[in-house]
Write an enzyme that holds these catalytic residues in place. Structure first.
Site, mmCIF file in Angstrom:
data_model
loop_
_atom_site.group_PDB
_atom_site.id
_atom_site.type_symbol
_atom_site.label_atom_id
_atom_site.label_comp_id
_atom_site.label_asym_id
_atom_site.label_seq_id
_atom_site.Cartn_x
_atom_site.Cartn_y
_atom_site.Cartn_z
ATOM 1 N N GLN A 130 65.821 38.748 10.453
ATOM 2 C CA GLN A 130 64.582 38.669 11.231
ATOM 3 C C GLN A 130 63.493 39.464 10.515
ATOM 4 O O GLN A 130 63.552 40.694 10.462
ATOM 5 C CB GLN A 130 64.851 39.242 12.623
ATOM 6 C CG GLN A 130 63.676 39.210 13.553
ATOM 7 C CD GLN A 130 63.957 40.001 14.823
ATOM 8 O OE1 GLN A 130 65.111 40.265 15.139
ATOM 9 N NE2 GLN A 130 62.924 40.390 15.531
ATOM 10 N N SER A 133 59.255 43.088 11.890
ATOM 11 C CA SER A 133 58.659 44.434 11.840
ATOM 12 C C SER A 133 58.137 44.782 10.452
ATOM 13 O O SER A 133 58.692 44.360 9.437
ATOM 14 C CB SER A 133 59.694 45.488 12.233
ATOM 15 O OG SER A 133 60.220 45.197 13.486
ATOM 16 N N GLU A 249 68.286 35.240 25.134
ATOM 17 C CA GLU A 249 69.565 35.951 25.254
ATOM 18 C C GLU A 249 69.455 37.135 26.207
ATOM 19 O O GLU A 249 68.549 37.932 26.094
ATOM 20 C CB GLU A 249 70.013 36.452 23.874
ATOM 21 C CG GLU A 249 70.230 35.344 22.885
ATOM 22 C CD GLU A 249 71.317 34.370 23.300
ATOM 23 O OE1 GLU A 249 72.334 34.806 23.874
ATOM 24 O OE2 GLU A 249 71.152 33.167 23.063
ATOM 25 N N SER A 379 61.002 50.498 22.028
ATOM 26 C CA SER A 379 61.388 51.915 22.153
ATOM 27 C C SER A 379 61.364 52.356 23.625
ATOM 28 O O SER A 379 60.782 51.692 24.481
ATOM 29 C CB SER A 379 60.423 52.781 21.336
ATOM 30 O OG SER A 379 59.152 52.763 21.950
ATOM 31 N N GLU A 381 59.696 54.689 24.990
ATOM 32 C CA GLU A 381 58.325 54.903 25.497
ATOM 33 C C GLU A 381 57.710 53.567 25.920
ATOM 34 O O GLU A 381 57.033 53.479 26.946
ATOM 35 C CB GLU A 381 57.444 55.567 24.417
ATOM 36 C CG GLU A 381 57.778 57.027 24.153
ATOM 37 C CD GLU A 381 59.059 57.219 23.340
ATOM 38 O OE1 GLU A 381 59.488 56.265 22.650
ATOM 39 O OE2 GLU A 381 59.646 58.311 23.404
HETATM 40 C C1 LIG Z 1 68.774 49.541 14.388
HETATM 41 C C2 LIG Z 1 67.499 48.756 14.310
HETATM 42 C C3 LIG Z 1 67.523 47.465 13.850
HETATM 43 C C4 LIG Z 1 66.350 46.727 13.760
HETATM 44 N N1 LIG Z 1 66.408 45.452 13.238
HETATM 45 C C5 LIG Z 1 65.265 44.754 13.059
HETATM 46 C C6 LIG Z 1 65.282 43.476 12.395
HETATM 47 O O1 LIG Z 1 66.329 42.960 12.008
HETATM 48 N N2 LIG Z 1 64.116 42.846 12.197
HETATM 49 C C7 LIG Z 1 62.922 43.358 12.620
HETATM 50 O O2 LIG Z 1 61.909 42.695 12.431
HETATM 51 N N3 LIG Z 1 62.858 44.594 13.224
HETATM 52 C C8 LIG Z 1 64.000 45.292 13.444
HETATM 53 N N4 LIG Z 1 63.952 46.554 14.037
HETATM 54 C C9 LIG Z 1 62.645 47.152 14.291
HETATM 55 C C10 LIG Z 1 62.294 47.425 15.724
HETATM 56 O O3 LIG Z 1 61.909 46.251 16.378
HETATM 57 C C11 LIG Z 1 61.196 48.489 15.697
HETATM 58 O O4 LIG Z 1 61.753 49.682 15.196
HETATM 59 C C12 LIG Z 1 60.612 48.767 17.047
HETATM 60 O O5 LIG Z 1 59.876 47.661 17.488
HETATM 61 C C13 LIG Z 1 59.707 50.010 17.041
HETATM 62 O O6 LIG Z 1 58.724 49.895 16.068
HETATM 63 P P1 LIG Z 1 58.477 51.039 14.961
HETATM 64 O O7 LIG Z 1 59.779 51.438 14.399
HETATM 65 O O8 LIG Z 1 57.431 50.533 14.026
HETATM 66 O O9 LIG Z 1 57.904 52.275 15.767
HETATM 67 P P2 LIG Z 1 56.401 52.514 16.212
HETATM 68 O O10 LIG Z 1 55.916 51.329 16.958
HETATM 69 O O11 LIG Z 1 55.609 52.961 15.048
HETATM 70 O O12 LIG Z 1 56.591 53.708 17.213
HETATM 71 C C14 LIG Z 1 56.681 55.067 16.790
HETATM 72 C C15 LIG Z 1 56.765 55.955 18.004
HETATM 73 O O13 LIG Z 1 55.575 55.814 18.802
HETATM 74 C C16 LIG Z 1 55.886 55.407 20.118
HETATM 75 N N5 LIG Z 1 54.868 54.458 20.585
HETATM 76 C C17 LIG Z 1 54.405 53.349 19.940
HETATM 77 N N6 LIG Z 1 53.500 52.701 20.706
HETATM 78 C C18 LIG Z 1 53.400 53.396 21.865
HETATM 79 C C19 LIG Z 1 52.629 53.219 23.056
HETATM 80 N N7 LIG Z 1 51.810 52.181 23.199
HETATM 81 N N8 LIG Z 1 52.801 54.128 24.046
HETATM 82 C C20 LIG Z 1 53.651 55.170 23.927
HETATM 83 N N9 LIG Z 1 54.404 55.397 22.810
HETATM 84 C C21 LIG Z 1 54.285 54.518 21.806
HETATM 85 C C22 LIG Z 1 57.254 54.738 20.017
HETATM 86 O O14 LIG Z 1 57.948 54.810 21.236
HETATM 87 C C23 LIG Z 1 57.928 55.583 18.944
HETATM 88 O O15 LIG Z 1 58.453 56.763 19.487
HETATM 89 C C24 LIG Z 1 65.126 47.298 14.148
HETATM 90 C C25 LIG Z 1 65.102 48.613 14.628
HETATM 91 C C26 LIG Z 1 66.274 49.345 14.707
HETATM 92 C C27 LIG Z 1 66.209 50.772 15.202
#
Ligand SMILES: Cc1cc2nc3c(=O)[nH]c(=O)nc-3n(C[C@H](O)[C@H](O)[C@H](O)COP(=O)(O)OP(=O)(O)OC[C@H]3O[C@@H](n4cnc5c(N)ncnc54)[C@H](O)[C@@H]3O)c2cc1C
Length: 396
Positions: A130, A133, A249, A379, A381
């Site tokens: 996928q 991100s 799902e 997440s 949050e």
């Molecule tokens: C094990 C794992 C597997 C994954 N596999 C895939 C994959 O196969 N393909 C894919 O595309 N993605 C994948 N992901 C990505 C996942 O979808 C993202 O990590 C997730 O959407 C969070 O985005 P970010 O990591 O960019 O964090 P960010 O969005 O940058 O967030 C950083 C911090 O800020 C907080 N935050 C952000 N926005 C807000 C808000 N509006 N209000 C309050 N707090 C906020 C968040 O809670 C977090 O603590 C995977 C993630 C994990 C952990």
């Protein structure tokens, strides 16, 4: 305790349990959703995926003409399968993104795309990752910046960076979201594509995580040429395609309740083997209280999950139902794993391979992985925001 299970579903459960016992791959159990560690494991997981599809245990929601169970499919059956895989500590199907992309292709793909990809997904031969991100676009996915620019022959050239790509290192294809209209409002300028991961310009770099394994990757796309047949659905329809494929799902959280229940049972057993103040920890009142608390929380989670599934089946699901269960299970998962480490005492800082490690490093692995669930799929949050704003109608 099992909730809402009919005699017919219990019969189905027994059938699945026997199938799992006879066919599960010999892959060491690990916490969470993990990638194959080597080619041998990959081959085992691909074969296992093919068997699960062939038995109708996954992909049941696909239309019958593509091999699904059609009208006979039920969300409850998916839940039973997920629960039995979790109970046996057996990996689920290898391709995390296969179900997502399959539903996108079934609902929006051309016949040519359906014929080209769906049989390979069902046989377990084709792995999809996928590619959603990006380093600056996770929670706010619609802000993604990877660009797909139209070429004169109707194809596209794609440039950008993806991250967190589970199974990217083993994938044949990627399910990609990229920006095709930078001038449109952010949700309306995104398109969905199938990307052949062997194309020139696709560079997959596995990330080594704190668990010691490489479950996800960075993927760099440098002027990758795609044909017009790589586009899924209409140009700039990507956001609705991605959302509708994500909505198919619902069994994942139910699976997690079983996994947590199994972990609490393992904690009880662990507390019988380790000592506190020279006596078995299980005899300590504070330990008993904590185990009781965690166990009660798991049963509450189970009840919540079954209520959600029942609402989903009746098409009366509320917007905050999924986020409530997701928040509850992921945070509870961290608490349970942390208590496992605590019970291990000093041995809790040892890892698999060290002398004196308890349960072959299981609790360290559970603890280090548990945090991932509080991020993946939205997440904690973000879940709290949805519950507060859309469920409780609190101000932003
Ligand atoms: C094990 C794992 C597997 C994954 N596999 C895939 C994959 O196969 N393909 C894919 O595309 N993605 C994948 N992901 C990505 C996942 O979808 C993202 O990590 C997730 O959407 C969070 O985005 P970010 O990591 O960019 O964090 P960010 O969005 O940058 O967030 C950083 C911090 O800020 C907080 N935050 C952000 N926005 C807000 C808000 N509006 N209000 C309050 N707090 C906020 C968040 O809670 C977090 O603590 C995977 C993630 C994990 C952990």
């Amino acid at each position: 305790m099992d909730y809402g299970m009919t005699a017919e579903l219990e019969e189905f459960r027994a059938e699945v349990r026997a199938f799992v016992a006879a066919n599960a791959p010999d892959v060491p159990p690990k916490a969470g959703v993990r990638s194959a560690e080597n080619l041998e494991e990959l081959a085992l997981l691909k074969a296992w995926t093919g068997k699960l599809f062939a038995a109708g245990y996954i992909g049941g929601s696909w239309p019958a003409r593509f091999g699904g169970r059609g009208e006979a499919h039920s969300a409850e059956r998916d839940v039973v399968v997920g629960e039995e895989l979790a109970r046996a500590r057996t990996p689920a199907a290898v391709q995390g993104a296969a179900n997502l992309v399959a539903h996108a292709l079934i609902d929006y793909g051309t016949e040519d795309q359906q014929v080209r990809y769906l049989p390979g997904i069902r046989s377990g031969e084709l792995i999809f990752c996928q590619l959603f991100s990006e380093p600056s676009s996770g929670s706010d996915l619609a802000s993604l910046r990877t660009r797909a620019t139209r070429t004169e022959d109707g194809g596209f050239r794609v440039t950008g960076q993806k991250v967190w790509t589970t199974n990217g290192q083993w994938s044949d294809y990627g399910y990609l979201l990229a920006r095709t209209d930078p001038d449109a409002p952010k949700h309306r300028g995104i398109s969905a594509f199938v990307v052949d991961m062997t194309l020139p310009g696709v560079d997959v770099r596995p990330l080594r995580e704190m668990t010691g394994t490489s479950d996800f990757n960075e993927v760099f796309l440098d002027d990758v040429a795609l044909g017009s047949d790589a586009l899924i659905g209409e140009l700039n329809q990507g956001w609705s395609i991605a959302n509708s494929s994500l909505g198919h799902e619902r069994s994942g959280v139910a699976t997690s309740a079983v996994r947590l229940r199994r972990n609490v049972a393992a904690l009880v057993e662990l507390a019988g083997r380790v000592t506190r103040n020279g006596r078995p920890a299980i005899e300590d009142g504070a330990v008993q209280e904590r185990l009781g608390e965690l166990s009660a929380s798991v049963e509450a989670l189970s009840a919540l999950v079954y209520a959600n599934i029942s609402r989903w089946s009746r098409k009366s699901e509320r917007v905050h139902d999924g986020p409530m269960a997701k928040l509850f299970f992921s945070e509870l998962g961290v608490d349970i794993a942390r208590y496992g480490l605590e019970l291990c005492g000093e041995a809790g800082i040892l890892v698999e391979g060290d002398t004196g490690v308890v349960d072959r490093g299981r609790w360290q692995d559970e603890f280090l992985y548990a945090r991932a669930y509080t991020i993946a799929g939205g997440s904690s949050e973000i879940m709290r925001n949805i519950i507060a704003e859309r469920g409780l109608h609190l101000p932003r």
